[in-house]
Design a protein around this motif. Sequence first.
Motif, mmCIF file in Angstrom:
data_model
loop_
_atom_site.group_PDB
_atom_site.id
_atom_site.type_symbol
_atom_site.label_atom_id
_atom_site.label_comp_id
_atom_site.label_asym_id
_atom_site.label_seq_id
_atom_site.Cartn_x
_atom_site.Cartn_y
_atom_site.Cartn_z
ATOM 1 N N ALA A 50 0.968 -1.208 -0.016
ATOM 2 C CA ALA A 50 0.135 -0.015 0.054
ATOM 3 C C ALA A 50 0.949 1.360 0.029
ATOM 4 N N ALA A 51 2.008 1.216 0.845
ATOM 5 C CA ALA A 51 2.815 2.433 0.880
ATOM 6 C C ALA A 51 3.428 2.717 -0.336
ATOM 7 N N PHE A 52 3.950 1.638 -1.099
ATOM 8 C CA PHE A 52 4.644 1.775 -2.380
ATOM 9 C C PHE A 52 3.489 2.303 -3.431
ATOM 10 N N LYS A 53 2.230 1.853 -3.475
ATOM 11 C CA LYS A 53 1.351 2.166 -4.504
ATOM 12 C C LYS A 53 1.112 3.633 -4.470
ATOM 13 N N GLN A 54 0.848 4.069 -3.105
ATOM 14 C CA GLN A 54 0.465 5.447 -2.646
ATOM 15 C C GLN A 54 1.594 6.220 -3.025
ATOM 16 N N ALA A 55 2.982 6.132 -2.955
ATOM 17 C CA ALA A 55 3.765 6.893 -3.433
ATOM 18 C C ALA A 55 4.234 6.916 -5.078
ATOM 19 N N VAL A 56 3.881 5.659 -5.751
ATOM 20 C CA VAL A 56 4.106 5.955 -7.093
ATOM 21 C C VAL A 56 2.982 6.569 -7.688
ATOM 22 N N GLU A 57 1.611 6.477 -7.099
ATOM 23 C CA GLU A 57 0.462 7.385 -7.566
ATOM 24 C C GLU A 57 0.708 8.794 -7.347
ATOM 25 N N ALA A 58 1.581 9.201 -6.268
ATOM 26 C CA ALA A 58 1.756 10.484 -6.084
ATOM 27 C C ALA A 58 2.698 11.132 -7.035
ATOM 28 N N GLY A 59 3.484 10.365 -7.801
ATOM 29 C CA GLY A 59 4.360 10.913 -8.797
ATOM 30 C C GLY A 59 5.872 10.255 -8.593
ATOM 31 N N ALA A 60 6.135 9.307 -7.672
ATOM 32 C CA ALA A 60 7.448 8.449 -7.415
ATOM 33 C C ALA A 60 7.509 7.708 -8.429
ATOM 34 N N LYS A 61 8.801 7.514 -9.014
ATOM 35 C CA LYS A 61 9.204 6.253 -10.005
ATOM 36 C C LYS A 61 9.649 5.228 -9.406
ATOM 37 N N VAL A 62 9.316 4.041 -10.036
ATOM 38 C CA VAL A 62 9.658 2.706 -9.584
ATOM 39 C C VAL A 62 11.165 2.353 -9.707
ATOM 40 N N SER A 63 11.952 1.993 -8.765
ATOM 41 C CA SER A 63 13.300 1.908 -8.970
ATOM 42 C C SER A 63 13.507 0.306 -9.012
ATOM 43 N N GLU A 64 12.689 -0.232 -7.901
ATOM 44 C CA GLU A 64 12.570 -1.735 -7.820
ATOM 45 C C GLU A 64 11.404 -1.956 -7.229
ATOM 46 N N LYS A 65 10.602 -3.055 -8.027
ATOM 47 C CA LYS A 65 9.241 -3.329 -7.540
ATOM 48 C C LYS A 65 9.338 -4.168 -6.306
ATOM 49 N N VAL A 66 8.198 -3.922 -5.809
ATOM 50 C CA VAL A 66 8.085 -4.731 -4.026
ATOM 51 C C VAL A 66 7.986 -6.088 -4.582
ATOM 52 N N ALA A 67 8.940 -6.872 -3.873
ATOM 53 C CA ALA A 67 9.074 -8.406 -3.974
ATOM 54 C C ALA A 67 9.543 -8.982 -2.561
ATOM 55 N N ASP A 68 9.245 -10.368 -2.321
ATOM 56 C CA ASP A 68 9.675 -10.941 -1.192
ATOM 57 C C ASP A 68 11.417 -11.113 -1.534
ATOM 58 N N GLN A 69 11.890 -10.813 -0.332
ATOM 59 C CA GLN A 69 13.492 -10.658 -0.650
ATOM 60 C C GLN A 69 13.959 -11.585 0.546
ATOM 61 N N SER A 70 15.312 -12.327 0.054
ATOM 62 C CA SER A 70 16.086 -13.507 0.902
ATOM 63 C C SER A 70 16.047 -13.150 2.005
ATOM 64 N N TRP A 71 16.310 -11.780 2.627
ATOM 65 C CA TRP A 71 16.424 -11.570 3.991
ATOM 66 C C TRP A 71 15.313 -11.431 4.688
ATOM 67 N N GLY A 72 14.202 -11.712 4.202
ATOM 68 C CA GLY A 72 12.961 -11.712 5.130
ATOM 69 C C GLY A 72 11.962 -10.552 5.134
ATOM 70 N N GLN A 73 12.331 -9.807 4.058
ATOM 71 C CA GLN A 73 11.313 -8.487 3.930
ATOM 72 C C GLN A 73 10.568 -8.497 2.446
ATOM 73 N N ARG A 74 9.259 -8.061 2.471
ATOM 74 C CA ARG A 74 8.840 -7.837 1.153
ATOM 75 C C ARG A 74 9.345 -6.216 1.170
ATOM 76 N N TYR A 75 9.974 -5.946 0.012
ATOM 77 C CA TYR A 75 10.829 -4.702 -0.244
ATOM 78 C C TYR A 75 10.745 -4.163 -1.567
ATOM 79 N N GLY A 76 10.705 -2.596 -1.624
ATOM 80 C CA GLY A 76 10.820 -2.209 -2.928
ATOM 81 C C GLY A 76 11.161 -0.778 -2.772
ATOM 82 N N LYS A 77 11.714 -0.188 -3.850
ATOM 83 C CA LYS A 77 12.457 1.262 -3.896
ATOM 84 C C LYS A 77 11.883 2.064 -5.189
#
Lengths: 149, 149
Positions: A100-127
């Motif tokens: 939800a946080a990622f979607k809200q930031a992108v809808e406000a005008g932020a550009k996707v650098s790295e899509k949200v995905a499950d990461q090996s270190w135990g987080q769902r994470y995006g940039k």
Amino acid sequence: MTGIVYEQVMPHLVVKPHQVNDAIAFYQKAFGAEEVKRQTVKKQHPTGADKSVQHAHLRFGHAEVLLVEETEELGSSVHNASSLHGTPVILHINTSDVDAAFKQAVEAGAKVSEKVADQSWGQRYGKVIDPYGFVWSLATPIHGHSHTA
Amino acid sequence: MTGIVYEQVMPHLVVKPHQVNDAIAFYQKAFGAEEVKRQTVKKQHPTGADKSVQHAHLRFGHAEVLLVEETEELGSSVHNASSLHGTPVILHINTSDVDAAFKQAVEAGAKVSEKVADQSWGQRYGKVIDPYGFVWSLATPIHGHSHTA
């Protein structure tokens, strides 16, 4: 070691002159930020010209940043991110709902650098990269993941 | 607005490859930082070459940062501060004793950007640049100053 007490780091984000007002509006949409304080720092150039700049203290949840308009007085190592064409600091925030946080930031005008995905270190994470050149990483722990990675 | 909970910003500081160990030693001296966790993130290049990088989570008082070695995967906007010749983020920390904190950072090898002095906005405040190109502002409220500035 030392008896010095250090409080938490509060990033001061340097934007271009006259850009603070737009940036406040962006962070309100992107993160639901509230404006704690907006301040005009009065400065006069030796020639008499008005060199006043705007600062704005923003808060969203437990996250706090200060927006600062660029001036020479910040020193020769400090420039806005657009002029530098990059940043050496990723602004990382753990959230209750990274999708939800990622979607809200992108809808406000932020550009996707790295899509949200499950990461090996135990987080769902995006940039994302915001319109002022700052890079934000957003994350949520993956439920049930052991933290021994 | 939204129901998303944001935790505090934890800056991720990007240094050059193979520089995390030196940086840990510097921040230990400069800020009395303790190493919460050091981690090797294993990565293999398609050619088979070892592209593993070090991360280190540091804490000093309430301040926390993650040191991250630069890799292409961080994205085209993220570079170490030395390569960028600057930073758009000032890492601001309020401390119990700005004069002692400043002296300790400079003795550890940080360069003076702005000497500690009483500022009109009610803080004793100064700025240093560390050996990795990050700019830190350190401050302590001036006792008895009204916060109405």
